[in-house]
Scaffold this motif. Structure first.
Motif, PDB file in Angstrom:
ATOM      1  N   CYS A 168     106.829  -3.519  79.771  1.00 56.41           N
ATOM      2  CA  CYS A 168     107.843  -2.494  79.439  1.00 56.41           C
ATOM      3  C   CYS A 168     109.003  -3.386  78.938  1.00 56.41           C
ATOM      4  O   CYS A 168     109.579  -4.662  79.382  1.00 56.41           O
ATOM      5  CB  CYS A 168     108.199  -1.735  80.708  1.00 56.41           C
ATOM      6  N   ASN A 170     112.110  -2.134  78.451  1.00 55.21           N
ATOM      7  CA  ASN A 170     113.487  -1.332  78.266  1.00 55.21           C
ATOM      8  C   ASN A 170     114.342  -1.762  79.280  1.00 55.21           C
ATOM      9  O   ASN A 170     115.822  -1.675  79.097  1.00 55.21           O
ATOM     10  CB  ASN A 170     113.034   0.136  78.947  1.00 55.21           C
ATOM     11  N   PHE A 171     114.079  -2.476  80.285  1.00 52.77           N
ATOM     12  CA  PHE A 171     115.317  -3.312  81.220  1.00 52.77           C
ATOM     13  C   PHE A 171     116.046  -2.344  81.754  1.00 52.77           C
ATOM     14  O   PHE A 171     117.475  -2.368  81.530  1.00 52.77           O
ATOM     15  CB  PHE A 171     115.773  -4.434  80.440  1.00 52.77           C
ATOM     16  N   CYS A 172     115.740  -1.388  82.283  1.00 53.44           N
ATOM     17  CA  CYS A 172     116.774  -0.098  82.905  1.00 53.44           C
ATOM     18  C   CYS A 172     117.456  -1.103  84.232  1.00 53.44           C
ATOM     19  O   CYS A 172     116.630  -1.925  84.542  1.00 53.44           O
ATOM     20  CB  CYS A 172     116.015   0.901  83.513  1.00 53.44           C
ATOM     21  N   TYR A 174     117.967  -0.926  86.928  1.00 57.68           N
ATOM     22  CA  TYR A 174     117.794  -1.151  88.484  1.00 57.68           C
ATOM     23  C   TYR A 174     116.295  -1.577  88.638  1.00 57.68           C
ATOM     24  O   TYR A 174     115.750  -1.754  89.878  1.00 57.68           O
ATOM     25  CB  TYR A 174     117.754   0.244  88.908  1.00 57.68           C
ATOM     26  N   CYS A 175     115.467  -1.680  87.559  1.00 58.27           N
ATOM     27  CA  CYS A 175     114.081  -1.935  87.712  1.00 58.27           C
ATOM     28  C   CYS A 175     113.585  -3.084  87.697  1.00 58.27           C
ATOM     29  O   CYS A 175     113.976  -4.131  86.547  1.00 58.27           O
ATOM     30  CB  CYS A 175     113.657  -0.903  86.620  1.00 58.27           C
ATOM     31  N   VAL A 177     110.233  -3.539  87.176  1.00 58.07           N
ATOM     32  CA  VAL A 177     108.658  -3.588  86.358  1.00 58.07           C
ATOM     33  C   VAL A 177     108.891  -4.443  85.112  1.00 58.07           C
ATOM     34  O   VAL A 177     107.860  -5.055  84.966  1.00 58.07           O
ATOM     35  CB  VAL A 177     108.523  -2.062  86.016  1.00 58.07           C
ATOM     36  N   HIS A 251     109.463   8.127  78.230  1.00 53.43           N
ATOM     37  CA  HIS A 251     110.772   7.812  78.290  1.00 53.43           C
ATOM     38  C   HIS A 251     111.640   8.691  77.332  1.00 53.43           C
ATOM     39  O   HIS A 251     111.298   8.965  75.988  1.00 53.43           O
ATOM     40  CB  HIS A 251     111.231   6.358  77.881  1.00 53.43           C
ATOM     41  N   ARG A 290     119.905   3.451  80.178  1.00 57.81           N
ATOM     42  CA  ARG A 290     118.887   4.663  79.952  1.00 57.81           C
ATOM     43  C   ARG A 290     118.990   4.892  78.504  1.00 57.81           C
ATOM     44  O   ARG A 290     117.442   5.388  77.929  1.00 57.81           O
ATOM     45  CB  ARG A 290     118.931   5.678  80.602  1.00 57.81           C
TER      46      ARG A 290
HETATM   47 FE1  SF4 Z   1     110.594   0.280  82.149  1.00 57.73          FE
HETATM   48 FE2  SF4 Z   1     110.467   2.433  83.385  1.00 57.73          FE
HETATM   49 FE3  SF4 Z   1     111.369   0.683  84.772  1.00 57.73          FE
HETATM   50 FE4  SF4 Z   1     113.001   1.467  83.048  1.00 57.73          FE
HETATM   51  S1  SF4 Z   1     112.267   2.587  84.640  1.00 57.73           S
HETATM   52  S2  SF4 Z   1     112.632  -0.447  83.084  1.00 57.73           S
HETATM   53  S3  SF4 Z   1     111.349   2.180  81.208  1.00 57.73           S
HETATM   54  S4  SF4 Z   1     109.435   0.679  83.974  1.00 57.73           S
END
Ligand code: SF4
Ligand code: SAH
Ligand code: F3S
Length: 465
Positions: A168, A170-172, A174-175, A177, A251, A290
């Protein structure tokens, strides 16, 4: 006697799919799945007799981390009783240096540690451990290229997960992943097509395409041109024998008109979409990085509903993101009223080490988070039930998943909108007949018309039409 394996999988479908690959490697090497004990022992059921015990971990929220350390304590008892058992830990937690250091420091009896990028190296690591009785650690490396044609022991016959991309970008804020799964990489469309064709030929009826953000899929086509996600869907829509296509996760920031159109046109694409909104306040959305507004999100849902009337829209929501005010929360509640989600996964914001939001100073007090969470869940459930009531009396195609073990009423299955249906055993018709093909028998993977007789928040009741 064959060697036995036991895999405990935490987290999302990505991990479930990875566990299928690990099981595939082990079966190729002559292992078989450890049989469950006669007295069920939860996730460890069968682990006592395993020659290798694997914990595939998730790190998305703090309670996932805590759960892992709890399970590791139980794994230690197994190791003490049966020291020859190989204990392996892998998955998203193992992509974080501080966790790996902790395992090395405090859990030295763990034999193997590997991350999400090293799945294909599992056989070599296993050999090292088995032959040299040495510990094998292999983590943190970035995936260089996608390794195709790994074995898989699929969890189900009638449905399958198919990765279309990894990672991913996107680097939201909080995340975790993007840190645990690395940068986005798309599989080649022809590799995906080959896999889906193979599955469909072997009897798989439903395929769930997996990616952290499928909308940014860009695969390199055979002629060198890029294939985007709607084009991939159109390609797979024509696969012989495939009845249902789903995907996750999408997304909102880059859900294209092409995908909306695919919902109107593609025969197998199910009328159901998981579209995480996370929050209904533009200020919070911006701080989450986002990159869409509440207005854009609502417009998107409208387009989808116009293209495919009856489409079920589900979502993820985070409560108590740093700086979330009462007014921000009210905006989220307002968005919930306007959109009316079929279902939602709600999460208390959980600070993750290494992510920007964990360092934000205006963290929301726990009791405020919990109060908001409870209010939100209550309203979401009411709306779900209101939507579900609209299904009573309708007759719908249901993909049969198997016997209803919990309630022993007959069968369970899913509507195209992904609602769970418990099918009542009628006059000997419902129920998986043991003799395959016997008249009137229903098998997992069959699609049958079912009349919905009753609904509640989380499931329907119906009878074969
Ligand atoms: Fe990526 Fe989804 Fe995490 Fe956002 S919430 S950083 S889109 S995995
Ligand atoms: N790629 C997917 C989601 C992966 S994580 C997507 O973008 O939709 C699944 C869900 O976990 C997210 O949608 C989010 O709602 C939730 N989540 C992620 N990090 C979280 C955190 N730190 N605290 C609480 N919930 C979180
Ligand atoms: Fe999935 Fe958890 Fe990793 S949600 S991607 S297993 S951090």
């Amino acid at each position: 006697m064959k060697k036995k394996y036991h895999i405990i999988t935490l987290g999302c479908q990505m991990n479930e799919r990875d566990s299928e690959t690990l099981a595939g490697f082990l079966e190729e090497r002559g292992y078989e799945k450890a049989a469950p004990a006669s007295s069920p022992g939860g996730v460890f059921d069968g682990a006592d007799s395993a020659d290798i015990l694997i914990l595939n971990t998730c790190s998305v929220r703090e309670n996932a981390d805590n759960r892992f350390f709890g399970l590791l304590g139980r794994a230690k008892h197994i190791k003490e009783r049966r020291p020859e058992t190989i204990v392996a830990v892998c998955g998203c937690m193992m992509q974080q240096q501080h966790i790996v250091d902790q395992i090395r420091g405090s859990y030295g009896w763990v034999d193997m540690v590997f991350g999400t990028h090293n799945i294909h190296e599992f056989p070599r690591l296993l050999e090292n451990v088995a032959s040299e009785s040495e510990k094998a650690y292999r983590v943190l490396g970035a995936r260089e290229e996608i390794v195709e044609d790994l074995p898989a022991k699929r969890a189900y016959g009638y449905k399958a997960f198919v990765n279309i991309m990894f990672g991913c970008n996107n680097f939201c804020t909080y995340c975790i992943v993007p840190y645990t799964r690395g940068r986005e990489q798309s599989r080649r469309p022809e590799d995906i097509l080959r896999e889906v064709e193979g599955l469909a030929a072997a009897g798989t009826k439903e395929v769930m395409l997996l990616g952290q953000n499928v909308n940014s899929y860009r695969g390199a086509g055979a002629d060198g041109t890029a294939v985007d996600f709607p084009a991939l869907i159109r390609m797979l829509d024509g696969v012989d024998g495939l009845a249902r296509l789903r995907f996750m996760t999408s997304h909102p920031k880059d859900l294209s008109d092409g995908l909306v159109e695919a919902f109107a046109r593609c025969r197998t694409l199910c009328p159901s979409i998981h579209l995480p909104v996370q929050a209904g306040s533009n200020a919070v959305l911006a701080r989450m990085n986002r990159r869409y507004t509440r207005e854009a999100y609502m417009a998107l849902v409208e387009k989808l509903r116009a293209a495919r009337p009856g489409i079920a829209v589900t979502t993820d929501l985070i409560v108590g993101f740093p700086g979330e005010t009462d007014a921000d929360f009210a905006d989220t509640m307002d968005l919930i009223e306007r959109v009316r989600f079929d279902a939602a996964f709600t999460f208390l914001y959980s600070p993750r080490q290494g992510t920007p939001a964990a360092t934000y100073e205006d963290q929301v007090p726990e009791e405020v988070k919990h109060a908001r969470f409870n209010r939100m869940v209550e309203r979401l459930n009411e709306i779900t039930l209101e939507i579900n009531r609209g299904y009573v009396g309708r007759t719908l195609p249901v993909l049969i998943e198997g016997p209803d073990k919990a309630r022993r009423t007959g069968l369970t299955g899913r509507t195209e909108t992904n609602k769970l249906v418990n099918i009542l055993a009628g006059d000997g018709d419902a129920g998986c007949a043991s003799g395959a093909g016997s008249a009137g028998s229903v098998q997992p993977g069959d699609i049958r018309d079912v009349r919905i007789t009753d609904v509640n928040t989380f499931s329907f009741t119906g009878e074969l039409a």
